[in-house]
Scaffold this motif. Sequence first.
Motif, mmCIF file in Angstrom:
data_model
loop_
_atom_site.group_PDB
_atom_site.id
_atom_site.type_symbol
_atom_site.label_atom_id
_atom_site.label_comp_id
_atom_site.label_asym_id
_atom_site.label_seq_id
_atom_site.Cartn_x
_atom_site.Cartn_y
_atom_site.Cartn_z
ATOM 1 N N GLU A 78 12.711 64.252 29.962
ATOM 2 C CA GLU A 78 11.380 63.764 28.783
ATOM 3 C C GLU A 78 11.200 65.210 28.650
ATOM 4 O O GLU A 78 10.633 66.030 29.858
ATOM 5 N N ASP A 101 -1.569 61.357 38.751
ATOM 6 C CA ASP A 101 -0.800 60.032 37.917
ATOM 7 C C ASP A 101 0.507 60.820 38.200
ATOM 8 O O ASP A 101 1.184 61.567 38.011
ATOM 9 N N ASN A 103 3.681 59.654 37.144
ATOM 10 C CA ASN A 103 4.701 59.426 35.943
ATOM 11 C C ASN A 103 4.196 61.016 34.829
ATOM 12 O O ASN A 103 5.051 61.553 34.859
ATOM 13 N N LEU A 104 3.490 61.778 35.926
ATOM 14 C CA LEU A 104 3.409 62.957 35.446
ATOM 15 C C LEU A 104 3.105 63.828 36.097
ATOM 16 O O LEU A 104 3.139 64.386 37.549
ATOM 17 N N GLY A 149 11.983 65.837 36.261
ATOM 18 C CA GLY A 149 11.554 65.636 37.034
ATOM 19 C C GLY A 149 11.925 65.078 38.288
ATOM 20 O O GLY A 149 13.703 65.209 38.332
ATOM 21 N N SER A 151 11.902 62.290 39.616
ATOM 22 C CA SER A 151 11.874 61.067 39.675
ATOM 23 C C SER A 151 12.093 60.202 38.428
ATOM 24 O O SER A 151 11.842 61.164 37.386
ATOM 25 N N GLY A 153 11.918 59.034 35.104
ATOM 26 C CA GLY A 153 10.696 59.546 33.581
ATOM 27 C C GLY A 153 9.797 59.678 33.804
ATOM 28 O O GLY A 153 8.322 60.332 33.093
ATOM 29 N N GLN A 154 9.749 60.758 35.103
ATOM 30 C CA GLN A 154 8.698 61.807 35.000
ATOM 31 C C GLN A 154 8.583 62.910 33.823
ATOM 32 O O GLN A 154 9.750 63.271 33.815
ATOM 33 N N ARG A 155 7.473 63.111 33.133
ATOM 34 C CA ARG A 155 7.809 63.599 32.376
ATOM 35 C C ARG A 155 6.583 65.459 33.134
ATOM 36 O O ARG A 155 6.160 65.330 33.716
ATOM 37 N N LEU A 284 -0.087 57.972 28.772
ATOM 38 C CA LEU A 284 -0.347 57.040 30.552
ATOM 39 C C LEU A 284 -0.564 56.058 30.133
ATOM 40 O O LEU A 284 -1.661 55.612 29.364
#
Length: 352
Positions: A78, A101, A103-104, A149, A151, A153-155, A284
């Motif tokens: 990503e 978050d 995802n970040l 990342g 995990s 999709g982690q950006r 997000l």
Amino acid sequence: MTAAIDPAAVEGIARDPGAFLQQLDTIQRRALFVRLTEADLRAASFLDERLGLQGRDGFWVTLETLSAISAAVADPVEAPHYIFHIGHCGSTLISRLLDKDGNLLGLREPLALRELSAARRELDSPLSRVSAAQWSALFDGSLKLLGRGFSPGQRALIKATSTCNDLIESALEHDSASRLILLHIPLESYMATMLKGQGGGLDALHGAPARLQYLHETLGAESPRLHELGHAEILAMGWLSELLRFRRAADADAGKGRIMMLDFEQWLEQPDALLDAARKHLGLSGRATSAGAVAQWPEMRAYAKSPAHAYSPADRIHDLDLSRRKFASEIADGLRFAEHMAKRHPELQALL
């Protein structure tokens, strides 16, 4: 000593986001990787020399091996998002809040990015240690490694050092999916903040030559000269330079939605709404933050650069008021300088 890495090790390093690219050395043409966990990265306020390397596992590789490692990173990675800022304007706090978050993954002031910024400023010089093509390859490879990342999709959300704002254009060109937050505060608050700190804004004084050069190149001016400026005037000059850079980048981005200009003092007045706006800007998902929620988060009652120390927005206001009284004359000097520059260069007027 720079290690010889076999092909199997290259693949292993490429697959391991815990092998963190900590340093680039263009003199000895090598790069340093340090073993860090996701928790280490989230806890770190700084990923530069202040990270502390004693007792950590690490290894050096040649720049050629670094290129092989970045090429072996499995796609997709990503594209990183970024926080660029003028310094001492709440960037660490904003990074930590967005880092909540999963995802970040917040990367605060990676040294490799600072070294890339310094190398970029030398590219037009015959003394540059890397060519433009070599620099581009280093930049692309470094971002690919920093963007891994832990995990799917982690950006990465990279908070750059304040002297790295010359990388804004390169970051935008690197990947169209990247989103940038350009963080700043008003000039008077910036002056009070910088003057109250240890050394009176020593980091800004060190960064002054590059900022004045940008101001000269952008405005087509040959003055002021650095040796003519006092301490407060240098701080004001640096603020003008970076805000002009931010405004030009935002104007060039008009209609594309990749840049969000964010005034930290306005954010403090509306932390819930503007944090949601920043999250939306970064793509997000999630429910809107309820009114008053952010003020209750523990991050808002701690000093972001050293979370063990209590520090609240009220403490910030108290410290700034003390600074304004103590350094009233210096702040006035800086404001007068900025107003004088704005009269000579109308493009600066809107910044004030």
